[in-house]
Design a protein around this motif. Structure first.
Motif, PDB file in Angstrom:
ATOM      1  N   ARG A 132       0.830  -1.201   0.000  1.00 12.54           N
ATOM      2  CA  ARG A 132       0.000   0.000   0.000  1.00 12.54           C
ATOM      3  C   ARG A 132       0.867   1.255   0.000  1.00 12.54           C
ATOM      4  O   ARG A 132       0.597   2.203  -0.739  1.00 12.54           O
ATOM      5  CB  ARG A 132      -0.904   0.028   1.229  1.00 12.54           C
ATOM      6  N   VAL A 133       1.888   1.236   0.817  1.00 15.05           N
ATOM      7  CA  VAL A 133       2.779   2.407   0.862  1.00 15.05           C
ATOM      8  C   VAL A 133       3.446   2.604  -0.495  1.00 15.05           C
ATOM      9  O   VAL A 133       3.532   3.724  -1.000  1.00 15.05           O
ATOM     10  CB  VAL A 133       3.837   2.255   1.974  1.00 15.05           C
ATOM     11  N   LEU A 134       3.886   1.502  -1.107  1.00 18.73           N
ATOM     12  CA  LEU A 134       4.566   1.628  -2.402  1.00 18.73           C
ATOM     13  C   LEU A 134       3.636   2.250  -3.450  1.00 18.73           C
ATOM     14  O   LEU A 134       4.025   3.143  -4.187  1.00 18.73           O
ATOM     15  CB  LEU A 134       5.054   0.267  -2.882  1.00 18.73           C
ATOM     16  N   PHE A 135       2.399   1.752  -3.497  1.00 18.38           N
ATOM     17  CA  PHE A 135       1.484   2.290  -4.506  1.00 18.38           C
ATOM     18  C   PHE A 135       1.081   3.725  -4.201  1.00 18.38           C
ATOM     19  O   PHE A 135       0.732   4.480  -5.097  1.00 18.38           O
ATOM     20  CB  PHE A 135       0.237   1.402  -4.630  1.00 18.38           C
ATOM     21  N   PHE A 136       1.111   4.078  -2.933  1.00 15.62           N
ATOM     22  CA  PHE A 136       0.716   5.437  -2.562  1.00 15.62           C
ATOM     23  C   PHE A 136       1.856   6.433  -2.753  1.00 15.62           C
ATOM     24  O   PHE A 136       1.637   7.629  -2.881  1.00 15.62           O
ATOM     25  CB  PHE A 136       0.231   5.461  -1.106  1.00 15.62           C
ATOM     26  N   MET A 137       3.079   5.913  -2.787  1.00 12.88           N
ATOM     27  CA  MET A 137       4.252   6.792  -2.776  1.00 12.88           C
ATOM     28  C   MET A 137       4.210   7.925  -3.810  1.00 12.88           C
ATOM     29  O   MET A 137       4.501   9.071  -3.479  1.00 12.88           O
ATOM     30  CB  MET A 137       5.510   5.948  -2.946  1.00 12.88           C
ATOM     31  N   PRO A 138       3.858   7.643  -5.070  1.00 18.71           N
ATOM     32  CA  PRO A 138       3.864   8.744  -6.045  1.00 18.71           C
ATOM     33  C   PRO A 138       2.975   9.912  -5.645  1.00 18.71           C
ATOM     34  O   PRO A 138       3.250  11.046  -6.013  1.00 18.71           O
ATOM     35  CB  PRO A 138       3.344   8.095  -7.326  1.00 18.71           C
ATOM     36  N   VAL A 139       1.918   9.645  -4.874  1.00 18.90           N
ATOM     37  CA  VAL A 139       1.000  10.712  -4.500  1.00 18.90           C
ATOM     38  C   VAL A 139       1.714  11.783  -3.679  1.00 18.90           C
ATOM     39  O   VAL A 139       1.403  12.963  -3.796  1.00 18.90           O
ATOM     40  CB  VAL A 139      -0.200  10.143  -3.694  1.00 18.90           C
ATOM     41  N   VAL A 140       2.677  11.381  -2.882  1.00 21.61           N
ATOM     42  CA  VAL A 140       3.315  12.367  -2.014  1.00 21.61           C
ATOM     43  C   VAL A 140       4.483  13.067  -2.699  1.00 21.61           C
ATOM     44  O   VAL A 140       5.003  14.043  -2.176  1.00 21.61           O
ATOM     45  CB  VAL A 140       3.804  11.749  -0.683  1.00 21.61           C
ATOM     46  N   TYR A 199      -3.779   7.214  -5.101  1.00 24.99           N
ATOM     47  CA  TYR A 199      -4.789   8.069  -4.480  1.00 24.99           C
ATOM     48  C   TYR A 199      -6.162   7.401  -4.538  1.00 24.99           C
ATOM     49  O   TYR A 199      -6.852   7.270  -3.533  1.00 24.99           O
ATOM     50  CB  TYR A 199      -4.809   9.392  -5.235  1.00 24.99           C
TER      51      TYR A 199
END
Lengths: 320, 424, 273
Positions: A132-140, A199
């Motif tokens: 989950r963190v990996l897939f979310f990373m680009p958002v930040v 996101y």
């Protein structure tokens, strides 16, 4: 029900003429909600909103009918000239088409991928938290720098993406990702989709928290396949998340700016502009603020119409 | 319940206190509204930061009482914000402007609002070469201390040239054969960073210089007077067609519109490409990729007539003083200091020469080439410095990309430029 | 069904592969950030002689330390105000039954649809006329005004799900409107407040266009501005640029890793409306 005068949100004491009726409505509301001071909760927020969004936007709309250059003290009304020019200019016509394309492509794929990833990570797999963190990373990551990164990856001849194509056996492939007028809009959409899949994933994951495992299990025992289970059990429960996600994706897609500005500046040959980049170029690079805000008005109207349609959908979805 | 109450009140308190703090902090408006000679604010272009830093450091040493604050932004952002700041009275005391016309932060486009302090009486103005003096002035009033001049030229990888045994073309009839020979040797003649909107103008400026301005700058006035147009001017038509010939003749790498600068620089640095058309200030980036490389400017002319030799060499811009700033004297002091210490600025900006060349010794062959060009009177202003709006340049660079991807013809490109010229 | 079956194992394997492909850009980012500047080998090839020097140089040259302090300050204040003002306003809007309530709500929702560029320059001039420029105060005001529609959208949809009985019970106890909001409603809003904080926090932390105009010519830079100008000063020096980028996202990534569970639950309660 009779129709009493509408009291403005910020005015607790309505005008004398309307007083008797209005007051009775107020009292009734007050009894129902237990308070006549609710407007006090709204005023501070409304002040910020009016000052930052409403007033300047209206000023912007005003200037869209002028030839103001953003600098000098004098300007004159030019009627709808700015709008006429916009719809006569092939570059802005192209940009309008592109804007829709960016919005549709990014909305469809952000949501498709985000949903699939969310479904997969709403499971018992052990690495789900890390994934989950990996897939979310680009958002930040900052949009601007994501754009730089992808510009680097999309280099023609020996960029990383092209090298990957070679590695999987497409030895002759050498797409001109950002330099081919027929490809550039899709390449830029890839950047946006990569950036925001995480996101939508998070919002879908959240929506899935409300899907009871028992229901899925019961459906499985009834012999429903994964597709049927999704369609008949998960989808209805996810409806609010889907609506919210689609709305946010669409708005983001229609406003797309950074990713285009950094990777192509609207090129090659003006083929990748969105309305937002045109607004910026016209208002700031050309110093034609009147014309730039006219483009922004058109963008606002397009987004407004779509937002309205979406919002009605949202209300209907929420009513279920 | 207790916790939540604390949370609410605490949150509100933090917000309120924080807002007050930031409000009070407000450090960068420092120095007050009068000129007490202790403060100066400079707003500068990011890619000339090195030069400005060098001069500011020396200025601070000479004037320890004056606190100088320098902020920078890249070109597009800078142009976007400077107008708004000028219009609202919030611009820095000394700020970067462009000479002539052609973009929204050029002096002729800022002229309307009395934003610029007249610098005509400053000593440096009389030392400028005439064509620079013209560019930094409107109606004989000078407004800019422009420290640097540089040119659009081809820059070659000397080692790659020697390896292939090829000689760079100096006249038009050698150009296409050079491209062919490079291809035969397995090289690209000229790398082109066509992904960058403005990269394609470097070859174009080289082509236009001889053909349009080789016999004088009459074209500018004729265009303004309506006596000629881009598509009717023989020089422009020929230059644009020759660009098309270079593209068709394989002078640039295929798919050049997908190539950003770091890739084109890598191509030249590794010798995959023999050279690249660049503005002088970009040679440094090329050198950074290959610190041991030998990158040299050679003359390039778009016809075979020596009498029309011209090089697009001009000043990019420089320091103006905000007329509404209260710190006029301190600002003038700094601008004069900049003029007196151009060599500090120039030394930090390779690939350029000072605009005031008296007593200047070129550091290498490239700088020598620039000095010789000025001395020979062959320098021509950048094309857009004579254009009345920024849309013409935009039409030009997008038209060039159109040539590169095959979606526009030379005629279409010139017609779109003329259309933007004609539109108010 | 509750066990970790071979199906789950397959899914796990597939997802890990997909995540690895998805992470290729990030791999390139990290790979280049530890590379010597003169190393021109393929961005996909693991760096032969990794170095951390770029990070040191990027940290020293970019002014990211100060920018992080500025950004943190702006973010905390803006988001704090958004939570307080947004929750209060949403409460007012959701509970008011007066005729003006729906139109007022729609008026706020218009803000979701208006491109900010429309009012960008007029607003700047308004601030200038009020003498508020040159500080971060305009930024805070802008972020609060700009993000209110979205905040209200989240809060009101959530609030409409909360039965009014809770409050009625409190009002029988004799609590006034403000006390009820503070003691009953605001605590009930906690899950969605998490979402509000994170989404607005991300927006403010990452916003580029506003500080660009409002802090241009100021020494108070935010993280995006510091990164961006660092990129411009070091165009094509990717190892340095990417190091700076990595430094700039570490705080946010750490926060996400720590709070991801709260975040997802917050979202969960937020999107059921």
């Amino acid at each position: 029900m009779t129709s009493p005068a509408i009291a403005p949100a910020t005015d607790p004491s309505p005008s004398t003429a309307a007083r008797p009726r209005t007051e009775s409505v107020h009292r009734r509301n007050a009894r129902r909600t237990g308070s006549r001071y609710l407007w006090l909760f709204i005023v501070p927020a409304a002040a910020f909103y009016v000052f930052v969004v409403l007033i300047p936007s209206m000023q912007g709309v005003f200037f869209s009918f002028t030839d103001w250059n953003g600098l000098s003290a004098d300007w004159s009304f030019v009627g709808i000239d700015n709008f006429v020019r916009l719809f006569e200019d092939p570059v802005s016509i192209k940009a309008i088409g592109n804007t829709f394309l960016y919005a549709i492509l990014s909305t469809v794929f952000e949501n498709l991928f985000g949903l699939l990833v969310a479904l997969a990570l709403h499971s018992r797999i052990k690495s789900r938290n890390v994934l989950r963190v990996l897939f979310f990373m680009p958002v930040v990551l900052l949009s601007v720098v994501i754009a730089y990164l992808w510009q680097y990856l999309f280099q023609v001849n020996n960029g990383a993406i092209t090298q990957l194509l070679h590695a999987i056996g497409l030895a002759d492939a050498n797409p001109n990702w950002l330099g081919d007028p027929n490809l550039v809009v899709f390449s830029i959409s890839v950047i946006v989709i990569w950036q925001f899949t995480g996101y939508t994933m998070v919002i879908y994951l959240a929506g899935l928290q409300g899907v009871p495992q028992e229901q899925l299990e019961a459906a499985a025992i009834d012999g429903a396949g994964p597709v049927q289970r999704f369609w008949y059990v998960v989808r209805p429960l996810l409806a609010p998340a889907i609506t919210v996600n689609i709305m946010l994706s669409l708005i983001r897609g229609f406003m797309i700016f950074d990713q285009i500005w950094v990777t192509t500046g609207g090129g090659p040959a003006d083929t990748s502009h969105s309305l937002s980049t045109l607004v910026y170029r016209t208002a700031f690079q050309f110093g034609e603020l009147g014309r730039g805000t006219a483009i922004a008005v058109v963008l606002a109207v397009i987004v407004g119409i779509l937002g309205f349609i979406q919002y009605r959908g949202l209300l209907r979805g929420g009513a279920k | 319940m207790q916790w939540n109450r604390k949370f609410t009140i605490g949150g509100a308190a933090i917000a309120a206190v924080g807002l007050l703090m930031t409000g009070c902090a407000a450090p960068d408006s420092g120095g007050g509204a009068t000129d007490d000679g202790t403060f100066l604010k400079i707003d500068w272009l990011a890619n000339e930061k090195a030069g400005m830093d060098a001069v500011v450091a020396a200025f601070q040493e000479a004037n320890p009482d004056i606190q100088v604050v320098v902020t920078t932004a890249d070109t597009a952002q800078y142009q976007a914000s400077i107008r708004t700041q000028l219009g609202t009275g919030t611009a820095a005391d000394v700020f970067y402007v462009w000479p002539g016309d052609g973009n929204t932060a050029a002096i002729r486009q800022l002229d309307s609002g009395d934003f610029l302090t007249d610098l005509s009486d400053e000593a440096f103005v009389s030392q400028y070469p005439d064509f620079i003096k013209d560019l930094v002035s409107i109606d004989d009033k000078a407004y800019i201390m422009a420290p640097l001049a540089t040119a659009f030229t081809p820059v070659y990888n000397q080692d790659a040239l020697e390896e292939t045994g090829l000689t760079p073309p100096e006249t038009w009839s050698d150009v296409l054969p050079f491209c062919e020979a490079a291809a035969k040797a397995g090289k690209v003649a000229y790398a082109l960073a066509g992904n960058n909107l403005y990269a394609g103008q470097a070859p174009y400026y080289n082509l236009v210089a001889d053909l349009v301005y080789g016999s004088g700058t009459d074209f500018d006035q004729q265009l303004l007077d309506g006596d000629t147009t881009f598509p009717e001017n023989d020089g422009y038509v020929e230059a644009t067609e020759k660009y098309q010939e270079m593209i068709d003749g394989g002078c640039f790498q295929p798919n050049s519109t997908g190539t950003p600068y770091d890739e084109s620089n890598r191509m030249v640095a590794t010798g995959e490409a023999l050279g690249q058309f660049l503005i002088g200030t970009r040679i440094a980036a090329l050198q950074a990729v290959a610190p041991d490389g030998d990158f040299r400017i050679y003359p390039f002319h778009s016809d075979d007539d020596e009498s029309t030799n011209a090089v697009t060499l001009s000043t990019q811009g420089g320091a103006a003083i905000y007329a509404k700033s209260p710190r006029q004297e301190t600002a003038k002091k700094f601008v004069q200091f900049l003029a007196d210490n151009i060599e500090l600025y120039q030394a930090a900006m390779p690939g350029t020469i000072p605009t005031i060349t008296a007593g200047y010794t070129p550091a290498d062959e490239n700088e020598q080439f620039l000095v010789d060009t000025i001395d020979a009177g062959q320098a021509v202003h950048y094309l857009n410095q004579a254009w009345p709006n920024a849309r013409i340049e935009s039409a030009m660079v997008n038209g060039i990309q159109g040539l590169l991807v095959g979606s526009a013809s030379p005629t279409q490109m010139l017609e779109s430029m003329q259309k933007e010229f004609d539109t108010k | 069904m509750n066990r970790y079956s071979w199906r789950t194992g397959t899914l796990e394997g597939v997802m890990i592969v997909i995540a690895l492909i998805f992470m290729i850009p990030v791999y390139v980012l990290i790979n280049l950030s530890v590379r010597q500047q003169s190393d021109l080998s393929s961005p996909l090839a693991p760096t032969a002689n990794p170095t951390l020097d770029n990070f040191g140089a990027a940290w020293a040259q970019s002014g990211l330390g100060q920018a992080m302090v500025n950004s943190a300050l702006i973010t905390v204040i803006s988001v704090g105000l958004l939570v307080v003002l947004g929750a209060a306003c949403a409460y007012g809007l959701a509970r008011a039954t007066a005729r003006w309530s729906p139109p007022a709500f729609y008026l706020f929702m218009i803000g979701l649809l208006v491109p900010f560029q429309l009012g960008l320059v007029p607003l700047y001039r308004n601030f200038a006329a009020m003498g508020l420029l040159g500080t971060v105060v305009p930024l805070v005001i802008i972020y609060v005004g700009l993000r209110l529609p979205f905040t209200l959208f989240l809060y009101t949809t959530f609030l409409r799900q909360i039965p009014a009985e809770y409050e009625e019970a409190a009002s029988i106890d004799g609590a006034g409107t403000f006390a009820r909001f503070r003691r009953v409603v605001f605590p009930l809003l906690r899950p969605i407040t998490g979402t509000v904080i994170i989404l607005n926090g991300l927006f403010v932390w990452n916003d580029f266009l506003t500080p660009l105009l409002y802090l241009s010519g100021s020494v108070n830079r935010t993280v995006p501005l510091a990164v961006y100008s660092f990129v411009n000063e070091n165009t094509t020096v990717w190892p340095l640029v990417f190091s700076a980028l990595i430094i700039s996202v570490i705080p946010v990534l750490l926060a996400f890793f720590v709070f991801q569970k709260t975040l997802i639950q917050g979202f969960a309660s937020g999107v059921k409306g």
